[in-house]
Write a protein that holds these residues in place. Structure first.
Motif, PDB file in Angstrom:
ATOM      1  N   GLY A 185      -7.615 -13.927  -1.327  1.00 11.34           N
ATOM      2  CA  GLY A 185      -7.072 -12.909  -0.430  1.00 11.34           C
ATOM      3  C   GLY A 185      -5.591 -12.656  -0.671  1.00 11.34           C
ATOM      4  N   VAL A 186      -4.840 -13.732  -0.912  1.00  9.34           N
ATOM      5  CA  VAL A 186      -3.412 -13.578  -1.205  1.00  9.34           C
ATOM      6  C   VAL A 186      -3.224 -12.760  -2.478  1.00  9.34           C
ATOM      7  CG1 VAL A 186      -1.309 -14.819  -1.871  1.00  9.34           C
ATOM      8  CG2 VAL A 186      -2.677 -15.631   0.057  1.00  9.34           C
ATOM      9  N   GLY A 187      -4.027 -13.036  -3.485  1.00  4.93           N
ATOM     10  CA  GLY A 187      -3.945 -12.265  -4.729  1.00  4.93           C
ATOM     11  C   GLY A 187      -4.287 -10.801  -4.520  1.00  4.93           C
ATOM     12  N   LEU A 188      -5.322 -10.544  -3.739  1.00  5.94           N
ATOM     13  CA  LEU A 188      -5.702  -9.162  -3.445  1.00  5.94           C
ATOM     14  C   LEU A 188      -4.615  -8.459  -2.638  1.00  5.94           C
ATOM     15  CD1 LEU A 188      -9.437  -9.808  -2.566  1.00  5.94           C
ATOM     16  CD2 LEU A 188      -8.609  -8.410  -4.476  1.00  5.94           C
ATOM     17  N   SER A 189      -4.039  -9.163  -1.683  1.00  9.21           N
ATOM     18  CA  SER A 189      -2.957  -8.596  -0.874  1.00  9.21           C
ATOM     19  C   SER A 189      -1.758  -8.240  -1.748  1.00  9.21           C
ATOM     20  CB  SER A 189      -2.551  -9.595   0.207  1.00  9.21           C
ATOM     21  OG  SER A 189      -1.449  -9.122   0.941  1.00  9.21           O
ATOM     22  N   ASP A 190      -1.405  -9.140  -2.663  1.00 10.20           N
ATOM     23  CA  ASP A 190      -0.289  -8.862  -3.584  1.00 10.20           C
ATOM     24  C   ASP A 190      -0.574  -7.638  -4.447  1.00 10.20           C
ATOM     25  OD1 ASP A 190       1.101 -11.046  -2.609  1.00 10.20           O
ATOM     26  OD2 ASP A 190       0.601 -12.354  -4.306  1.00 10.20           O
ATOM     27  N   GLY A 191      -1.817  -7.524  -4.926  1.00 13.00           N
ATOM     28  CA  GLY A 191      -2.189  -6.364  -5.733  1.00 13.00           C
ATOM     29  C   GLY A 191      -2.080  -5.066  -4.955  1.00 13.00           C
ATOM     30  N   CYS A 192      -2.554  -5.090  -3.698  1.00 10.89           N
ATOM     31  CA  CYS A 192      -2.455  -3.898  -2.842  1.00 10.89           C
ATOM     32  C   CYS A 192      -1.001  -3.534  -2.581  1.00 10.89           C
ATOM     33  CB  CYS A 192      -3.180  -4.130  -1.516  1.00 10.89           C
ATOM     34  SG  CYS A 192      -4.981  -4.145  -1.648  1.00 10.89           S
ATOM     35  N   LYS A 193      -0.184  -4.550  -2.324  1.00 12.96           N
ATOM     36  CA  LYS A 193       1.240  -4.307  -2.054  1.00 12.96           C
ATOM     37  C   LYS A 193       1.916  -3.654  -3.263  1.00 12.96           C
ATOM     38  CE  LYS A 193       5.490  -6.613  -0.706  1.00 12.96           C
ATOM     39  NZ  LYS A 193       6.158  -7.876  -0.401  1.00 12.96           N
ATOM     40  N   LYS A 194       1.608  -4.134  -4.453  1.00 14.70           N
ATOM     41  CA  LYS A 194       2.197  -3.546  -5.666  1.00 14.70           C
ATOM     42  C   LYS A 194       1.782  -2.092  -5.832  1.00 14.70           C
ATOM     43  CE  LYS A 194       2.685  -7.848  -8.193  1.00 14.70           C
ATOM     44  NZ  LYS A 194       2.216  -8.696  -9.282  1.00 14.70           N
ATOM     45  N   GLU A 195       0.513  -1.809  -5.562  1.00 10.77           N
ATOM     46  CA  GLU A 195       0.024  -0.423  -5.661  1.00 10.77           C
ATOM     47  C   GLU A 195       0.742   0.470  -4.651  1.00 10.77           C
ATOM     48  OE1 GLU A 195      -2.354   1.172  -7.571  1.00 10.77           O
ATOM     49  OE2 GLU A 195      -2.563  -0.600  -8.833  1.00 10.77           O
ATOM     50  N   LEU A 196       0.915  -0.017  -3.427  1.00 13.97           N
ATOM     51  CA  LEU A 196       1.594   0.771  -2.401  1.00 13.97           C
ATOM     52  C   LEU A 196       3.065   0.997  -2.749  1.00 13.97           C
ATOM     53  CD1 LEU A 196       0.075  -0.738   0.847  1.00 13.97           C
ATOM     54  CD2 LEU A 196      -0.313   1.551  -0.081  1.00 13.97           C
ATOM     55  N   GLU A 197       3.715  -0.027  -3.289  1.00 18.94           N
ATOM     56  CA  GLU A 197       5.113   0.129  -3.691  1.00 18.94           C
ATOM     57  C   GLU A 197       5.246   1.147  -4.817  1.00 18.94           C
ATOM     58  OE1 GLU A 197       6.211  -3.895  -4.552  1.00 18.94           O
ATOM     59  OE2 GLU A 197       6.687  -4.338  -2.453  1.00 18.94           O
ATOM     60  N   ALA A 198       4.313   1.130  -5.750  1.00 15.14           N
ATOM     61  CA  ALA A 198       4.341   2.108  -6.845  1.00 15.14           C
ATOM     62  C   ALA A 198       4.135   3.518  -6.307  1.00 15.14           C
ATOM     63  CB  ALA A 198       3.273   1.768  -7.880  1.00 15.14           C
ATOM     64  N   ALA A 199       3.211   3.668  -5.364  1.00 12.39           N
ATOM     65  CA  ALA A 199       2.964   4.985  -4.774  1.00 12.39           C
ATOM     66  C   ALA A 199       4.191   5.460  -4.006  1.00 12.39           C
ATOM     67  CB  ALA A 199       1.751   4.926  -3.847  1.00 12.39           C
TER      68      ALA A 199
END
Length: 73
Positions: free
Chosen positions: A35-49
């Motif tokens: 879950g932490v890994g998935l959360s980090d991935g989502c956060k990176k995508e949101l920051e890029a957007a």
């Protein structure tokens, strides 16, 4: 690589399983780590957007303006 939506759905599934509270400790820890890994991935995508949106809102004189997006519209 999974899309943002796929990662978010997987994260929601992990959270649901953890919230049930019926997992053995080791399995719960592995799921939490996932879950932490998935959360980090989502956060990176949101920051890029967010960065892309800021570039799109860039004024002609070169300064950036940051605006809240109306997501309810």
């Amino acid at each position: 690589m999974a899309t943002f939506e796929e990662q978010l759905k997987a994260l929601e599934s992990v959270v649901e399983r953890l919230e049930r509270g019926d997992l053995p400790l080791e399995e719960a820890l592995k799921l939490f780590e996932q879950g932490v890994g998935l959360s980090d991935g989502c956060k990176k995508e949101l920051e890029a957007a967010e960065g892309r949106v800021q570039v799109l809102l860039q004024n002609r004189n070169g300064t950036r303006r940051v605006e809240d997006l109306d997501l309810e519209a």
